[in-house]
Design an enzyme around this catalytic site. Structure first.
Site, PDB file in Angstrom:
ATOM      1  N   GLU A 100      -7.892   2.775  -1.932  1.00 28.28           N
ATOM      2  CA  GLU A 100      -8.592   1.489  -1.870  1.00 28.28           C
ATOM      3  C   GLU A 100      -8.564   0.839  -0.479  1.00 28.28           C
ATOM      4  O   GLU A 100      -7.999  -0.239  -0.300  1.00 28.28           O
ATOM      5  CB  GLU A 100      -8.019   0.514  -2.900  1.00 28.28           C
ATOM      6  CG  GLU A 100      -8.230   0.962  -4.330  1.00 28.28           C
ATOM      7  CD  GLU A 100      -7.723  -0.050  -5.360  1.00 28.28           C
ATOM      8  OE1 GLU A 100      -7.220  -1.127  -4.965  1.00 28.28           O
ATOM      9  OE2 GLU A 100      -7.827   0.231  -6.556  1.00 28.28           O
ATOM     10  N   GLU A 106      -7.743   5.474 -11.082  1.00 31.48           N
ATOM     11  CA  GLU A 106      -7.031   4.304 -11.609  1.00 31.48           C
ATOM     12  C   GLU A 106      -7.916   3.603 -12.620  1.00 31.48           C
ATOM     13  O   GLU A 106      -9.112   3.391 -12.368  1.00 31.48           O
ATOM     14  CB  GLU A 106      -6.712   3.269 -10.519  1.00 31.48           C
ATOM     15  CG  GLU A 106      -5.518   3.580  -9.686  1.00 31.48           C
ATOM     16  CD  GLU A 106      -5.210   2.472  -8.676  1.00 31.48           C
ATOM     17  OE1 GLU A 106      -5.488   1.280  -8.961  1.00 31.48           O
ATOM     18  OE2 GLU A 106      -4.697   2.818  -7.607  1.00 31.48           O
TER      19      GLU A 106
HETATM   20  O1  IFM Z   1      -1.715  -2.411  -8.653  1.00 35.84           O
HETATM   21  C1  IFM Z   1      -2.961  -2.185  -8.090  1.00 35.84           C
HETATM   22  C2  IFM Z   1      -2.971  -0.894  -7.303  1.00 35.84           C
HETATM   23  O2  IFM Z   1      -1.986  -0.882  -6.334  1.00 35.84           O
HETATM   24  C3  IFM Z   1      -4.296  -0.702  -6.632  1.00 35.84           C
HETATM   25  N1  IFM Z   1      -5.395  -0.815  -7.573  1.00 35.84           N
HETATM   26  C4  IFM Z   1      -5.375  -1.961  -8.457  1.00 35.84           C
HETATM   27  C5  IFM Z   1      -4.030  -2.090  -9.154  1.00 35.84           C
HETATM   28  C6  IFM Z   1      -4.038  -3.313 -10.090  1.00 35.84           C
HETATM   29  O3  IFM Z   1      -4.291  -4.466  -9.383  1.00 35.84           O
END
Ligand code: IFM
Length: 443
Positions: free
Chosen positions: A164, A347
């Protein structure tokens, strides 16, 4: 239970800074998040990341959880300041030993390690040298990537360079909500964006040299809807779409910045940069949580991101919108066609105010509903033609949720931050069963 090929990869994701703790053990030095969290007023509950889940010491318990879940893959990140604690660039053998122990133990259990080299935790020494505003940080990242790949490259097949970059760039360097807490004007932040992308390109080169079989780039996506029908909201929703969904993706896939921002990035681009950034990768990591609405506001950042009306919300206030995941998976294919490698949902997850009852159980039906709906959306996208090869839940256990500290729980297992105990939630058993069923009932 249609839609998932038998070789579909089922996994969970974590990140070093959010779970490891042990911030000064065995030679590790502070990251920008250690520094930031200790600055008063930065973290919602006044906490820091000194201990978090103490995974550095309790990792065998976390591995046992992975075994119970039956996942085929575990995505974790390496902490740069554990591997290279000083500006001298000297590798820290004890830090590398930790990741080697973890990798070997995963492989022994038949769980494929997916190693992410950077999840927002720049060493403080690198920040002191200029951080991501400074092009030299790209070379420092490449050295670090080479050190990790040199140690783990003979065992780890799947790697990712960054997680990200959009959030790290914007929240860390423009809004100041995340480490390093800078509030740069947007045009200066494009230097950060470009250097993160250039570091990715160098990371791909270094990983290829080390023989990596599969390399991913991991980006977050959120469909952007105007908060109202006003022209102002439509304009900023389009701008947000460029920043969130295209600024990082298009240089990586197409070797060019979106035309809306290209003139702003141009001052930082040198000959050959875009070719390196667009080095081919093998998988495309998609992080998805919610659809966003965007409204126009006055100020240096002319937009505000809010949850769209009409959806249930998580404890974070984010819209529960599984159809957004299907939309993202299909749109990537529509937008980038043959340039797009096979997708992996790297994710997906949700925060709820989970509690442990007096019988010691943690029942989280909202999370089961959330994950179930999103998996259905993935299956639907596959049926509609999207080439999706895997799905990773965020996250294995509750952990340090950045500026929210410990107030937001994303885990399949509850973390008792007083005792360190891990307590599988209802969603943990649900995910285990769902994986088993998708594999046709095998354990
Ligand atoms: O916890 C975060 C992660 O580190 C990166 N993506 C989003 C998750 C939830 O906010």
């Amino acid at each position: 239970m249609t839609g998932f090929p038998r070789d579909f990869v089922w996994g969970v994701s974590t990140a070093a800074q959010q779970i490891e703790g042990a911030v000064d053990a065995d030679g590790r030095t502070p990251s920008i998040w250690d520094t930031f969290a200790h600055r008063p007023g930065t973290i919602a509950d006044g906490s820091d990341a000194d201990v978090t889940c103490d995974h550095y010491h309790r990792w065998p318990e976390d591995l046992a959880l992975l075994g119970e879940l039956g996942v085929g893959a575990y995505r974790f990140s390496t902490s740069w300041s554990r591997v290279v604690p000083e500006a001298s660039g000297k590798p820290n053998a004890a830090g590398l030993d930790f990741y080697e122990r973890l990798t070997d133990a995963l492989l022994e259990r038949g769980v494929a390690p997916v190693v992410n080299l950077y999840h927002w935790d720049l060493p403080q020494w690198a920040q002191d040298e200029g951080g991501w505003r400074d092009r030299d940080t790209v070379a420092r990242y490449a050295e670090y990537a080479g050190i990790v790949a040199g140690r783990l490259g003979d065992r780890v097949a799947t790697w990712s360079t960054f997680n990200e970059p959009f959030e790290h760039c914007m929240l860390g360097h423009v809004t100041g909500e995340h480490a390093p807490g800078l509030t740069l004007p947007l045009d200066e932040a494009f230097a950060v964006a470009h250097h993160l992308l250039l570091a990715h390109g160098n990371g791909v080169r270094v990983l290829r040299e080390a023989g990596a079989a599969s390399i991913m780039s991991i980006n977050s996506y959120a469909p952007a809807r105007p908060a109202s029908e006003s022209d102002a909201d439509r304009t900023v929703a389009a701008l947000y779409d460029v920043l969130q969904n295209r600024l990082f993706t298009e240089p990586l896939l197409l070797g060019a910045y979106p035309e809306e921002v290209a003139p702003l990035v141009e001052p930082f681009v040198r000959e050959g940069d875009l070719e390196l950034i667009a080095s081919p990768v093998d998988r495309w990591g998609v992080n998805y949580y919610a659809i966003n609405a965007v409204r126009a506001v006055d100020g240096p950042i002319p937009l505000e991101v809010v949850a769209p009306e009409g959806y249930p919300r998580t404890a974070f206030g984010w819209a529960v919108a599984p159809e957004g995941l299907g939309e993202v998976l299909r749109d990537l294919g529509d937008r980038y066609g043959d340039a797009l490698p096979p997708l992996v949902v790297t994710e997906n997850g949700c925060a709820y105010d989970d509690v442990v009852d007096e019988d010691g159980r943690c029942d989280d039906p909202d999370r089961v509903r959330y994950l179930s709906g999103h998996l259905d959306a993935v299956a639907g996208a596959i049926e509609a033609g999207a080439d999706v090869r895997g799905y990773f839940v965020w996250s294995l256990t509750d952990n340090f949720e950045w500026a929210e500290g410990f107030t937001k729980r994303f885990g399949l297992a509850y973390l008792d931050y007083t005792t360190g105990e891990r307590i599988p939630k209802t969603s943990f058993g649900w995910y285990r069963d769902r994986i088993r069923a998708a594999r046709g009932g095998e354990g």
